[in-house]
Scaffold this active site. Structure first.
Site, PDB file in Angstrom:
ATOM      1  N   ASN A   7     -25.018 -57.352  -0.828  1.00 15.75           N
ATOM      2  CA  ASN A   7     -23.784 -56.112  -0.515  1.00 15.75           C
ATOM      3  C   ASN A   7     -24.294 -55.131  -1.621  1.00 15.75           C
ATOM      4  OD1 ASN A   7     -21.700 -54.337  -0.505  1.00 15.75           O
ATOM      5  ND2 ASN A   7     -20.224 -55.911  -0.832  1.00 15.75           N
ATOM      6  N   ARG A  88     -24.661 -56.649   4.047  1.00 18.64           N
ATOM      7  CA  ARG A  88     -23.244 -55.951   4.322  1.00 18.64           C
ATOM      8  C   ARG A  88     -23.786 -54.311   4.643  1.00 18.64           C
ATOM      9  NH1 ARG A  88     -18.345 -53.961   0.931  1.00 18.64           N
ATOM     10  NH2 ARG A  88     -16.812 -53.582   2.644  1.00 18.64           N
ATOM     11  N   HIS A 176     -13.231 -53.536   6.343  1.00 16.88           N
ATOM     12  CA  HIS A 176     -12.831 -54.980   5.951  1.00 16.88           C
ATOM     13  C   HIS A 176     -13.243 -55.996   7.158  1.00 16.88           C
ATOM     14  CE1 HIS A 176      -9.808 -53.464   2.699  1.00 16.88           C
ATOM     15  NE2 HIS A 176     -11.073 -53.573   2.178  1.00 16.88           N
ATOM     16  N   ARG A 235      -6.095 -44.944  -3.249  1.00 17.56           N
ATOM     17  CA  ARG A 235      -6.093 -44.305  -1.974  1.00 17.56           C
ATOM     18  C   ARG A 235      -4.551 -44.374  -1.501  1.00 17.56           C
ATOM     19  NH1 ARG A 235     -10.313 -48.104   0.788  1.00 17.56           N
ATOM     20  NH2 ARG A 235     -12.110 -47.752  -0.530  1.00 17.56           N
ATOM     21  N   GLU A 378     -16.536 -63.080   2.271  1.00 23.85           N
ATOM     22  CA  GLU A 378     -17.146 -62.047   3.106  1.00 23.85           C
ATOM     23  C   GLU A 378     -18.711 -62.237   2.985  1.00 23.85           C
ATOM     24  OE1 GLU A 378     -15.113 -59.130   1.062  1.00 23.85           O
ATOM     25  OE2 GLU A 378     -15.141 -57.917   2.754  1.00 23.85           O
TER      26      GLU A 378
END
Ligand code: ADP
Length: 393
Positions: A7, A88, A176, A235, A378
């Site tokens: 990643n 990723r 996601h 956010r 993940e």
């Protein structure tokens, strides 16, 4: 078969090496502050964690060091043992509904999609290119958007002029996806059901909730960008678009500055003025900080709203699950969300909920819907997709 799961961010590179198909982690780590002063890396191997300083001018330096560490620690005896690298990639646009073997065309497409993910796709490409230089093995792109490509148009389209979609690709993409896919696969096994209806809540620093219909993504709370849906660490999540020109003019900011404030200075941080980290917010609540109390109420309310509307549009669900840093660890947040759903007959088992970071059924026996905590993974999803390509070659 040894596979690396990678990643790459703009200044970081996280990795795990797996023995597949056993899914055994052989080594993991992270390179940080790439391209900056004081760069460093941490690796975890044979149960010990080592932190080292290193000059990391770019991702190539990180990959070279990583390879040396693999050899020095005898995780591999020679590089031929590494059969694949899975990367990723944040944005696959509407081009990729599945993972794909990386070739020149794929690299070009990921690069073309950078206008949709200017912070992420170029960084992901730096990682891909750095590994391609050092290792001549199959590399696979695993997209964060791919799982959401099964959404029907009524879910992914915004009600702007249709030409914005056809001409500029404006639509909900969702993010996601690797995590929501993992949660869906885990619940399929747990429930012994091939096509369950589910609500998967990934609540981390970034957060999203997905509606899964008959085993496939039907809707998700993130949208054109990751700054949609839930209230997050920094956010805002969903806001009225007309706020943007209003603040541009009132606060005398540029549009970029307003977007930056909505991305980096909003959410928990914006409301509390204290921190983006839910642990600090929880501490603030204990001390009676009014704005921490308010931020938490807003966060929980937004989660309840998404779960409730997905429950209705799916016509009921087989399970709900919580993952991500907050979903896996915040006992009170899970409790507040589940309490807010009691009208649906969902009931928490307070004792079962008193856990962090482990797979657990946390609803009571008489709950209408089972609720689970599922530590998401993940990295293993990236390794699985890479392994699947290699085993069919
Ligand atoms: P990212 O989106 O960056 O991957 P994570 O999934 O790591 O984020 O989640 C980070 C969030 O998880 C932070 O708000 C952090 O406070 C929260 N978190 C982590 N551990 C705990 C804990 N023990 N209790 C409450 N919240 C926690």
């Amino acid at each position: 078969m040894k596979i690396l799961s990678v990643n790459a961010g703009s200044s970081s590179l996280k990795f795990q090496m797996y023995e597949m198909p056993e899914e055994k982690v052989l080594i993991s780590g992270v390179f940080e502050r790439i391209g900056m002063d004081d760069s460093l890396y941490t690796i975890k191997v044979n149960g010990t964690k080592i932190k080292k300083e290193a000059i990391l001018k770019d991702h190539n330096d990180a990959v070279k060091i990583l390879i040396n560490e693999l050899l020095d620690n005898k995780v591999v005896n020679n590089l031929d043992e590494i059969k694949g690298v899975g990367h990723r990639v944040v944005h696959g646009g509407d081009k990729y509904a599945k993972s794909v073997i990386i070739d020149e065309d794929v690299i070009k497409t990921i690069s073309d999609l950078a206008s949709l993910a200017p912070l992420h796709n170029p960084a992901n490409l730096m990682g891909i290119e750095a590994f391609n230089k050092e290792l001549k093995v199959t590399s696979v792109a695993v997209f964060d958007t791919a799982f959401h490509q099964t959404m029907p148009m009524e879910s992914f389209l915004y009600a702007h002029p249709y030409s914005w979609y056809t001409d500029y690709g404006v639509r909900r993409y969702g993010f996601h996806g690797i995590s929501h896919d993992y949660l869906t696969q885990t619940l399929k096994k747990e429930l012994h059901k091939e096509k369950p209806n589910l609500i998967t809540c990934h609540l981390g620093n970034g957060g999203s909730i997905s509606a899964i219909k008959e085993g496939l993504c039907y809707d998700t709370s993130m949208g054109f960008s990751p700054n949609a849906g839930l209230i997050m660490g920094t956010r805002s999540g969903d806001i009225d678009a007309n706020i943007l020109p209003y603040i541009v003019s009132k606060a005398n900011l540029t549009l970029d500055e307003v977007v930056n404030e909505l991305t980096k200075k909003s959410g928990y941080l914006g409301i509390t003025g204290v921190s983006s980290d839910s642990r600090d917010v929880e501490d603030g609540i204990k001390q009676g900080n009014e704005r921490c109390i308010l931020a938490q109420k807003m966060f929980v309310k937004r989660c309840i709203e998404y779960i409730a509307k997905y429950y209705v549009v799916l016509g009921g669900v087989d399970a709900i699950c919580f993952a991500g840093g907050i979903g896996e660890n915040s006992i009170t947040t899970r409790q507040q969300i589940i309490d807010g759903l009691k009208v649906l007959g969902i009931k928490l088992d307070n004792e079962a909920n008193n856990i962090r970071g482990e797979f657990k059924l946390i609803s009571s026996k008489d709950s209408t819907i089972p609720c689970y905590v599922i530590p998401t993974d993940e990295e293993v999803m990236i390794a699985r997709d890479t392994y699947n390509f290699l085993s069919y070659q």
